[in-house]
Design a protein around this motif. Sequence first.
Motif, PDB file in Angstrom:
ATOM      1  N   ASP A   1       0.834  -1.207   0.000  1.00 38.65           N
ATOM      2  CA  ASP A   1       0.000   0.000   0.000  1.00 38.65           C
ATOM      3  C   ASP A   1       0.868   1.256   0.000  1.00 38.65           C
ATOM      4  OD1 ASP A   1      -2.347  -1.471   0.071  1.00 38.65           O
ATOM      5  OD2 ASP A   1      -2.627  -1.272   2.238  1.00 38.65           O
ATOM      6  N   THR A   2       2.001   1.176   0.671  1.00 36.52           N
ATOM      7  CA  THR A   2       2.872   2.333   0.851  1.00 36.52           C
ATOM      8  C   THR A   2       3.814   2.557  -0.320  1.00 36.52           C
ATOM      9  OG1 THR A   2       2.835   1.930   3.255  1.00 36.52           O
ATOM     10  CG2 THR A   2       4.559   3.391   2.414  1.00 36.52           C
ATOM     11  N   VAL A   3       4.417   1.493  -0.835  1.00 31.06           N
ATOM     12  CA  VAL A   3       5.520   1.627  -1.797  1.00 31.06           C
ATOM     13  C   VAL A   3       5.106   1.345  -3.234  1.00 31.06           C
ATOM     14  CG1 VAL A   3       7.853   0.784  -2.361  1.00 31.06           C
ATOM     15  CG2 VAL A   3       7.170   1.051   0.031  1.00 31.06           C
ATOM     16  N   LEU A   4       4.128   0.470  -3.439  1.00 32.10           N
ATOM     17  CA  LEU A   4       3.765   0.046  -4.796  1.00 32.10           C
ATOM     18  C   LEU A   4       3.493   1.201  -5.754  1.00 32.10           C
ATOM     19  CD1 LEU A   4       3.161  -2.286  -6.761  1.00 32.10           C
ATOM     20  CD2 LEU A   4       0.857  -2.400  -5.809  1.00 32.10           C
ATOM     21  N   PRO A   5       2.774   2.243  -5.347  1.00 32.69           N
ATOM     22  CA  PRO A   5       2.478   3.319  -6.304  1.00 32.69           C
ATOM     23  C   PRO A   5       3.679   4.175  -6.702  1.00 32.69           C
ATOM     24  CG  PRO A   5       0.931   3.330  -4.428  1.00 32.69           C
ATOM     25  CD  PRO A   5       2.087   2.456  -4.051  1.00 32.69           C
TER      26      PRO A   5
ATOM     27  N   THR B   1      13.410  -6.002 -12.987  1.00 31.04           N
ATOM     28  CA  THR B   1      12.409  -4.939 -13.131  1.00 31.04           C
ATOM     29  C   THR B   1      11.636  -4.833 -11.819  1.00 31.04           C
ATOM     30  OG1 THR B   1      10.664  -6.420 -13.946  1.00 31.04           O
ATOM     31  CG2 THR B   1      12.150  -5.430 -15.595  1.00 31.04           C
ATOM     32  N   VAL B   2      11.022  -3.691 -11.602  1.00 30.42           N
ATOM     33  CA  VAL B   2      10.170  -3.502 -10.428  1.00 30.42           C
ATOM     34  C   VAL B   2       9.034  -4.527 -10.449  1.00 30.42           C
ATOM     35  CG1 VAL B   2       8.504  -1.913  -9.368  1.00 30.42           C
ATOM     36  CG2 VAL B   2      10.762  -1.085 -10.068  1.00 30.42           C
TER      37      VAL B   2
ATOM     38  N   ASN C   1      -6.093  -0.915  -6.060  1.00 33.66           N
ATOM     39  CA  ASN C   1      -4.997  -0.666  -6.986  1.00 33.66           C
ATOM     40  C   ASN C   1      -4.906  -1.836  -7.960  1.00 33.66           C
ATOM     41  OD1 ASN C   1      -2.099  -1.075  -7.879  1.00 33.66           O
ATOM     42  ND2 ASN C   1      -1.887   0.928  -6.903  1.00 33.66           N
ATOM     43  N   THR C   2      -4.977  -1.552  -9.243  1.00 28.10           N
ATOM     44  CA  THR C   2      -4.996  -2.604 -10.259  1.00 28.10           C
ATOM     45  C   THR C   2      -3.766  -3.498 -10.187  1.00 28.10           C
ATOM     46  OG1 THR C   2      -6.286  -1.186 -11.743  1.00 28.10           O
ATOM     47  CG2 THR C   2      -5.151  -3.066 -12.725  1.00 28.10           C
ATOM     48  N   ASP C   3      -2.595  -2.913  -9.974  1.00 28.90           N
ATOM     49  CA  ASP C   3      -1.374  -3.711  -9.899  1.00 28.90           C
ATOM     50  C   ASP C   3      -1.374  -4.604  -8.659  1.00 28.90           C
ATOM     51  OD1 ASP C   3      -0.347  -2.696 -12.273  1.00 28.90           O
ATOM     52  OD2 ASP C   3       0.653  -1.021 -11.266  1.00 28.90           O
ATOM     53  N   PHE C   4      -1.771  -4.063  -7.519  1.00 29.81           N
ATOM     54  CA  PHE C   4      -1.864  -4.844  -6.282  1.00 29.81           C
ATOM     55  C   PHE C   4      -2.778  -6.049  -6.505  1.00 29.81           C
ATOM     56  CE2 PHE C   4      -3.597  -6.126  -2.262  1.00 29.81           C
ATOM     57  CZ  PHE C   4      -2.721  -5.739  -1.260  1.00 29.81           C
ATOM     58  N   ARG C   5      -3.952  -5.797  -7.077  1.00 32.75           N
ATOM     59  CA  ARG C   5      -4.911  -6.873  -7.321  1.00 32.75           C
ATOM     60  C   ARG C   5      -4.338  -7.912  -8.288  1.00 32.75           C
ATOM     61  NH1 ARG C   5     -10.981  -7.519  -7.585  1.00 32.75           N
ATOM     62  NH2 ARG C   5     -11.100  -5.676  -6.256  1.00 32.75           N
ATOM     63  N   GLY C   6      -3.629  -7.433  -9.291  1.00 31.06           N
ATOM     64  CA  GLY C   6      -3.048  -8.356 -10.261  1.00 31.06           C
ATOM     65  C   GLY C   6      -1.966  -9.235  -9.667  1.00 31.06           C
ATOM     66  N   TYR C   7      -1.102  -8.654  -8.828  1.00 30.02           N
ATOM     67  CA  TYR C   7      -0.029  -9.433  -8.223  1.00 30.02           C
ATOM     68  C   TYR C   7      -0.570 -10.505  -7.277  1.00 30.02           C
ATOM     69  CZ  TYR C   7       3.442  -6.077  -9.956  1.00 30.02           C
ATOM     70  OH  TYR C   7       4.240  -5.306 -10.756  1.00 30.02           O
ATOM     71  N   CYS C   8      -1.525 -10.133  -6.417  1.00 26.84           N
ATOM     72  CA  CYS C   8      -1.984 -11.112  -5.433  1.00 26.84           C
ATOM     73  C   CYS C   8      -2.816 -12.210  -6.080  1.00 26.84           C
ATOM     74  CB  CYS C   8      -2.752 -10.434  -4.299  1.00 26.84           C
ATOM     75  SG  CYS C   8      -4.357  -9.764  -4.721  1.00 26.84           S
ATOM     76  N   ALA C   9      -3.280 -11.998  -7.324  1.00 29.63           N
ATOM     77  CA  ALA C   9      -4.060 -13.015  -8.036  1.00 29.63           C
ATOM     78  C   ALA C   9      -3.206 -13.863  -8.970  1.00 29.63           C
ATOM     79  CB  ALA C   9      -5.173 -12.345  -8.842  1.00 29.63           C
ATOM     80  N   THR C  10      -1.910 -13.526  -9.103  1.00 27.82           N
ATOM     81  CA  THR C  10      -1.029 -14.274 -10.000  1.00 27.82           C
ATOM     82  C   THR C  10      -0.605 -15.584  -9.350  1.00 27.82           C
ATOM     83  OG1 THR C  10      -0.183 -12.226 -10.986  1.00 27.82           O
ATOM     84  CG2 THR C  10       1.147 -14.216 -11.266  1.00 27.82           C
ATOM     85  N   ARG C  11      -0.793 -16.672 -10.065  1.00 27.63           N
ATOM     86  CA  ARG C  11      -0.472 -17.987  -9.499  1.00 27.63           C
ATOM     87  C   ARG C  11       0.946 -18.437  -9.823  1.00 27.63           C
ATOM     88  NH1 ARG C  11      -5.242 -21.994 -11.146  1.00 27.63           N
ATOM     89  NH2 ARG C  11      -3.938 -23.379  -9.869  1.00 27.63           N
TER      90      ARG C  11
END
Length: 383
Positions: free
Chosen positions: A99-103, A137-138, A213-223
């Motif tokens: 939440d703090t660093v991702l953006p 990459t980040v 956050n779209t990226d947050f949601r995408g990362y936690c859903a990646t298998r």
Amino acid sequence: MTSNASHSRRAVLGLAAAAVPAALLVSGATPASAATVIGGERLGLDGIQVRRRAGAPALPRAAAQSWLVADYDSGEVLAAYRPHRPLPPASTLKMLFADTVLPKFDKAQKHKVTAADLAGIPAGSSLVGVEAGTTYTVDQLWQGVFLRSGNDAVHVLSSMNGGVAGTVSEMAAKAVDLQALDTHVVSPDGYDHPGQLSSAYDLSLFARHGLRNTDFRGYCATRVAEFPGRGGKKFQIQNTDRLLGTYAGMIGVKNGYTTHAGNTFTGAATRDGRTLLVTVMHPAVGYDAVYKETSALLDWGFRAVDKVTPVGTLVDPLSEGGGLRTASPAAGPRAARAAVSGGSGTGDSSSWPLLGAGGGVAALLAVGTVALRNRRPRRRRKH
């Protein structure tokens, strides 16, 4: 710690002591007139809190020390058990880190890791396999954080963010903005450092904020993902969330385990257009217990939707106009319980614990976090 920080801490503790009688600090009782319970007064009461209406299913048995079921969109808390109880969060604290660093960084940005970036990682940490001298990459580093809970990836991103101490400071400030006042941040990775605490309520706030956050949601859903290895080769990493791909509608969010914390998990799932959040902390036994209890509470929540009256709410960030929920003044804890009683008998409460209320003293001590947040975290090995 600097002398100024020490003075600030003494001032904050003095303010807290003046606000609450010493006898109450010892006994664990909090007068209702002094309690400010984030999310609603029922969330500060002991015992299971639920208000079932006609046709609502019974809650499943859960051995966790703390849990919460909430509607993601509305923030309504459908049921909870000691949701403000501060407990070691393990790697679920990485949600606050994200939440703090991702953006802050573009996903395509590249960084060549140095030995200094990896300094200070606690022994026994979960690692994704980041190596000094390799460029990442980040995007790849965040995959390492979310999928493998890599403390090495967390430390590299913290270094890019100005260092561990500065990142801890920013996380503490973010927690205050999110009104997560049960949380005390010592390190960005969630490891077993003395004093590192959060709560089921706060972890649910972190997850709800992150999933926007779209990226947050995408990362936690990646298998599954490919991660850079030696000599330009890549290796496969898998998400350690055991419900992802096995529980219908699961969209994340974060699991955690340490020797001291045991198992913790915050999960989100969508069914028939409704998304629920469940946080479970410290089931008594078994590695799978945290997933079984999360699944059972999610199942209950989807069946109970529109058949229960909310017992509280996940508040919005202060920066977005979120307001506090304050307990109504009354003669004492017994009167406060009477004022909020109602609904199912399973919502009866037996005490008003100081540590479980996320209350007035916690709010005062949260100010102290700002004074203390420049202290470097101490190392501690697993035990």
